[in-house]
Design a protein around this motif. Structure first.
Motif, PDB file in Angstrom:
ATOM      1  N   GLU A 193      -2.921  -5.741  -4.738  1.00 23.09           N
ATOM      2  CA  GLU A 193      -3.741  -4.621  -3.666  1.00 23.09           C
ATOM      3  C   GLU A 193      -4.367  -3.562  -4.219  1.00 23.09           C
ATOM      4  O   GLU A 193      -3.913  -3.232  -5.602  1.00 23.09           O
ATOM      5  CB  GLU A 193      -2.471  -4.185  -2.707  1.00 23.09           C
ATOM      6  N   SER A 194      -5.333  -2.925  -3.715  1.00 18.82           N
ATOM      7  CA  SER A 194      -5.964  -1.772  -4.406  1.00 18.82           C
ATOM      8  C   SER A 194      -6.420  -0.849  -3.125  1.00 18.82           C
ATOM      9  O   SER A 194      -6.719  -1.294  -2.244  1.00 18.82           O
ATOM     10  CB  SER A 194      -6.738  -2.238  -5.531  1.00 18.82           C
ATOM     11  N   GLY A 195      -6.929   0.414  -3.814  1.00 18.69           N
ATOM     12  CA  GLY A 195      -7.629   1.221  -2.860  1.00 18.69           C
ATOM     13  C   GLY A 195      -7.145   2.275  -2.288  1.00 18.69           C
ATOM     14  O   GLY A 195      -7.596   3.082  -1.524  1.00 18.69           O
ATOM     15  N   GLY A 196      -5.665   2.187  -2.413  1.00 20.61           N
ATOM     16  CA  GLY A 196      -4.932   3.410  -1.816  1.00 20.61           C
ATOM     17  C   GLY A 196      -5.329   4.900  -2.596  1.00 20.61           C
ATOM     18  O   GLY A 196      -6.017   4.774  -3.494  1.00 20.61           O
ATOM     19  N   GLY A 197      -4.568   5.909  -1.983  1.00 15.68           N
ATOM     20  CA  GLY A 197      -4.977   7.020  -2.383  1.00 15.68           C
ATOM     21  C   GLY A 197      -4.751   8.200  -1.371  1.00 15.68           C
ATOM     22  O   GLY A 197      -4.235   7.819  -0.577  1.00 15.68           O
ATOM     23  N   VAL A 232       2.958   3.424   3.236  1.00  9.73           N
ATOM     24  CA  VAL A 232       2.642   2.350   1.965  1.00  9.73           C
ATOM     25  C   VAL A 232       2.278   1.545   2.728  1.00  9.73           C
ATOM     26  O   VAL A 232       2.698   0.807   3.877  1.00  9.73           O
ATOM     27  CB  VAL A 232       4.048   1.991   1.259  1.00  9.73           C
ATOM     28  N   TYR A 233       1.180   0.550   2.563  1.00 13.16           N
ATOM     29  CA  TYR A 233       0.372  -0.409   3.171  1.00 13.16           C
ATOM     30  C   TYR A 233       0.582  -1.670   2.293  1.00 13.16           C
ATOM     31  O   TYR A 233       0.240  -1.703   1.221  1.00 13.16           O
ATOM     32  CB  TYR A 233      -1.178  -0.006   3.265  1.00 13.16           C
ATOM     33  N   HIS A 234       1.154  -2.648   2.909  1.00 19.45           N
ATOM     34  CA  HIS A 234       1.512  -4.063   2.320  1.00 19.45           C
ATOM     35  C   HIS A 234       0.729  -5.025   2.835  1.00 19.45           C
ATOM     36  O   HIS A 234       0.238  -4.914   3.940  1.00 19.45           O
ATOM     37  CB  HIS A 234       3.050  -4.366   2.497  1.00 19.45           C
ATOM     38  N   CYS A 235      -0.003  -5.929   2.026  1.00 23.15           N
ATOM     39  CA  CYS A 235      -0.680  -7.125   2.414  1.00 23.15           C
ATOM     40  C   CYS A 235       0.075  -8.301   2.471  1.00 23.15           C
ATOM     41  O   CYS A 235       1.162  -8.330   2.056  1.00 23.15           O
ATOM     42  CB  CYS A 235      -1.839  -7.287   1.112  1.00 23.15           C
ATOM     43  N   SER A 236      -0.005  -9.020   3.371  1.00 22.69           N
ATOM     44  CA  SER A 236       0.563 -10.386   3.414  1.00 22.69           C
ATOM     45  C   SER A 236      -0.609 -11.437   3.738  1.00 22.69           C
ATOM     46  O   SER A 236      -1.894 -11.186   4.084  1.00 22.69           O
ATOM     47  CB  SER A 236       1.299 -10.404   4.890  1.00 22.69           C
ATOM     48  N   TRP A 251       4.012 -11.535   0.176  1.00 23.77           N
ATOM     49  CA  TRP A 251       4.092 -10.212   0.622  1.00 23.77           C
ATOM     50  C   TRP A 251       3.961  -9.337  -0.669  1.00 23.77           C
ATOM     51  O   TRP A 251       4.424  -9.508  -1.603  1.00 23.77           O
ATOM     52  CB  TRP A 251       5.649  -9.745   1.180  1.00 23.77           C
ATOM     53  N   GLY A 252       2.846  -8.439  -0.403  1.00 22.10           N
ATOM     54  CA  GLY A 252       2.190  -7.639  -1.800  1.00 22.10           C
ATOM     55  C   GLY A 252       3.597  -6.372  -1.735  1.00 22.10           C
ATOM     56  O   GLY A 252       4.121  -6.096  -1.060  1.00 22.10           O
ATOM     57  N   HIS A 253       3.292  -5.776  -3.184  1.00 20.75           N
ATOM     58  CA  HIS A 253       4.099  -4.709  -3.230  1.00 20.75           C
ATOM     59  C   HIS A 253       3.754  -3.314  -2.783  1.00 20.75           C
ATOM     60  O   HIS A 253       4.701  -2.261  -2.349  1.00 20.75           O
ATOM     61  CB  HIS A 253       3.985  -4.245  -4.836  1.00 20.75           C
ATOM     62  N   GLY A 254       2.795  -3.443  -2.212  1.00 19.82           N
ATOM     63  CA  GLY A 254       2.164  -2.301  -1.377  1.00 19.82           C
ATOM     64  C   GLY A 254       1.253  -1.040  -2.343  1.00 19.82           C
ATOM     65  O   GLY A 254       1.475  -1.101  -3.447  1.00 19.82           O
ATOM     66  N   THR A 255       0.438  -0.491  -1.523  1.00 24.81           N
ATOM     67  CA  THR A 255      -0.493   0.675  -2.046  1.00 24.81           C
ATOM     68  C   THR A 255      -0.259   1.812  -1.013  1.00 24.81           C
ATOM     69  O   THR A 255      -0.185   1.736   0.046  1.00 24.81           O
ATOM     70  CB  THR A 255      -1.761   0.290  -2.001  1.00 24.81           C
ATOM     71  N   GLN A 256      -0.075   2.928  -1.929  1.00 24.54           N
ATOM     72  CA  GLN A 256       0.168   4.289  -1.048  1.00 24.54           C
ATOM     73  C   GLN A 256      -0.883   4.933  -0.514  1.00 24.54           C
ATOM     74  O   GLN A 256      -2.055   4.925  -1.248  1.00 24.54           O
ATOM     75  CB  GLN A 256       0.911   5.229  -1.764  1.00 24.54           C
TER      76      GLN A 256
END
Length: 123
Positions: A6-10, A92-96, A113-118
């Protein structure tokens, strides 16, 4: 056997936009659907959006009209375009991803399930 990156959080100001990406890799035979879920501190996990390989989408009530999910099947990647962000979108946004493994791995179903991005929305 299937990993998610996952990427793109911030950090973004209210009214701003962010685009999340999630790439699946590993022993993938086919993907049925991919999605994004979010969890804010002290709250239950909730649906943000999901998309099937056929392009059918589903959105959580709180993000309808502001978020758009899309998928690049060739890249096994799902995107979440988030516009008009509000402080309550902070989570926190998680991808599935759900699908079937490749034949070398037995072709059985998988769910990852992804680790998540804040994502933080604050002025």
């Amino acid at each position: 056997q299937v990993q998610l990156m996952e990427s793109g959080g911030g950090l973004v100001q209210p009214g701003g936009s962010l685009r999340l990406s999630c790439a699946a890799s590993g022993n993938i035979g086919s993907i049925d659907n991919m999605g994004w879920y979010r969890q804010a501190p002290g709250k239950q996990r909730e649906l943000a959006a999901t998309i099937t390989s056929a392009g059918s989408t589903q959105y959580g009530d709180s993000v309808k009209g502001r978020f758009t999910i899309s998928m690049d099947s060739e890249k096994n990647t799902v995107y979440l375009q988030m516009n008009s962000l509000k402080p309550e979108d902070t989570a926190v946004y998680h991808c599935s991803v759900r699908g079937d493994l490749d034949s070398a791995s037995g072709s059985g179903p998988f769910f990852s399930w992804g680790h998540g991005t804040q994502v933080t929305v604050s002025s």
